[in-house]
Design an enzyme around this catalytic site. Structure first.
Site, short mmCIF file in Angstrom:
data_model
loop_
_atom_site.label_atom_id
_atom_site.label_comp_id
_atom_site.label_asym_id
_atom_site.label_seq_id
_atom_site.Cartn_x
_atom_site.Cartn_y
_atom_site.Cartn_z
N CYS A 55 -7.30 44.05 -51.91
CA CYS A 55 -8.53 44.37 -52.63
C CYS A 55 -9.68 44.43 -51.64
CB CYS A 55 -8.82 43.30 -53.68
SG CYS A 55 -10.31 43.64 -54.64
N LEU A 56 -10.49 45.47 -51.75
CA LEU A 56 -11.62 45.62 -50.82
C LEU A 56 -12.63 44.49 -50.98
CD1 LEU A 56 -12.06 49.48 -51.23
CD2 LEU A 56 -11.07 48.27 -49.28
N HIS B 216 -5.04 47.30 -61.63
CA HIS B 216 -5.90 46.53 -60.71
C HIS B 216 -7.38 46.88 -60.97
CE1 HIS B 216 -6.75 44.97 -56.43
NE2 HIS B 216 -7.86 45.62 -56.74
N GLU B 217 -7.68 48.16 -61.12
CA GLU B 217 -9.08 48.58 -61.32
C GLU B 217 -9.60 48.17 -62.70
OE1 GLU B 217 -10.35 49.22 -58.72
OE2 GLU B 217 -8.65 49.89 -57.56
N GLN C 30 -17.44 46.42 -58.17
CA GLN C 30 -17.31 46.13 -56.73
C GLN C 30 -18.49 46.64 -55.92
OE1 GLN C 30 -13.05 47.78 -56.58
NE2 GLN C 30 -12.98 46.15 -55.06
N HIS D 269 -10.68 44.72 -62.77
CA HIS D 269 -12.02 44.51 -62.20
C HIS D 269 -13.11 44.65 -63.27
CE1 HIS D 269 -11.68 43.96 -57.88
NE2 HIS D 269 -10.91 45.02 -57.73
N GLY E 91 -8.50 52.81 -54.60
CA GLY E 91 -9.18 52.66 -55.88
C GLY E 91 -10.46 51.89 -55.69
O1 GNR Z 1 -7.14 49.88 -51.55
C1 GNR Z 1 -6.55 49.23 -52.43
N1 GNR Z 1 -5.19 49.15 -52.39
C2 GNR Z 1 -4.42 48.67 -53.44
C3 GNR Z 1 -3.08 48.42 -53.21
C4 GNR Z 1 -2.27 47.97 -54.23
C5 GNR Z 1 -2.79 47.78 -55.47
C6 GNR Z 1 -4.13 48.01 -55.74
C7 GNR Z 1 -4.94 48.46 -54.72
S1 GNR Z 1 -6.61 48.80 -55.05
C8 GNR Z 1 -7.31 48.53 -53.47
C9 GNR Z 1 -8.79 48.85 -53.46
C10 GNR Z 1 -9.50 47.93 -54.41
O2 GNR Z 1 -9.86 46.82 -54.15
N2 GNR Z 1 -9.72 48.38 -55.62
O3 GNR Z 1 -10.32 47.59 -56.53
NI NI Z 2 -9.82 45.54 -55.95
#
Ligand code: GNR
Ligand code: NI
Length: 172
Positions: free
Chosen positions: A94-95, A136-137, A51, A140, A46
């Site tokens: 998270c990246l 999660h997204e 980001q 953000h 995601g």
């Molecule tokens: O690559 C990602 N893996 C992930 C694993 C579990 C829950 C959420 C994520 S999102 C993350 C990429 C990212 O930072 N998205 O904002």
């Molecule tokens: Ni993230």
């Protein structure tokens, strides 16, 4: 095909509130394509526009498995309209917080409204990894990082190490 640089915490753009998109036009579609290129290259499942430094409510997701056909999703103005009472813990990364992973407890299922790449209103109910990734997204888009769901002790430890990593990368 364009990869965009991914912001690493701390960065004020990762803590701001993204603005709603008014029109899903060619600019928005190009950004989503570039975000998908960036996400697949990372690799990640995601990516939210803040980001990559764009403070707009745009998300891309692909939770397909390694041996499955890719399943890119493009979501404009995504919003959670229902959360299950039942919660589930699962590991997140998270990246923008590289190399750190922790268990996060979230609602197990959510319903999300959004506009697709054509601007058409859609609604999905998600569970498992897709539900987790969408939450999660969407976090953000409101300046919330997964570490905000952890204890202050764990959050501060991870963010301190990430700041160190970012500084060492910057001077490399
Ligand atoms: O690559 C990602 N893996 C992930 C694993 C579990 C829950 C959420 C994520 S999102 C993350 C990429 C990212 O930072 N998205 O904002
Ligand atoms: Ni993230």
């Amino acid at each position: 095909m364009a990869e965009l640089p991914i912001l690493i915490a701390p960065d004020p753009r990762l803590r701001g509130k993204a603005k709603s998109v008014t029109t899903v036009d060619a600019r928005v579609r190009r950004l989503m394509d570039d975000m998908l290129d960036t996400m697949y290259a990372a690799p990640g499942i995601g990516l939210a526009a803040p980001q990559v430094g764009v403070m707009e409510r745009i998300v891309v997701v692909d939770v397909s498995g390694k041996n499955e056909p890719s399943a890119p999703m493009r979501l404009v103005n995504p919003a959670i309209v229902w959360r299950s009472e039942e919660t589930e813990a699962g590991e997140e990364g998270c990246l923008s917080i590289p190399e750190h992973y922790a268990d996060v407890t979230r609602p197990a299922r959510v319903r999300v409204t959004y506009q697709d790449e054509k601007g058409t209103a859609r609604e999905i109910e998600a569970d498992d990894l897709l539900a987790r990734c969408l939450q999660h997204e969407i976090d953000h888009l409101d300046g919330v990082l997964f570490v905000d769901h952890l204890s202050k002790l764990k959050r501060d430890m991870i963010l301190r190490k990430t700041q160190k990593l970012k500084k060492s990368k910057a001077s490399a």
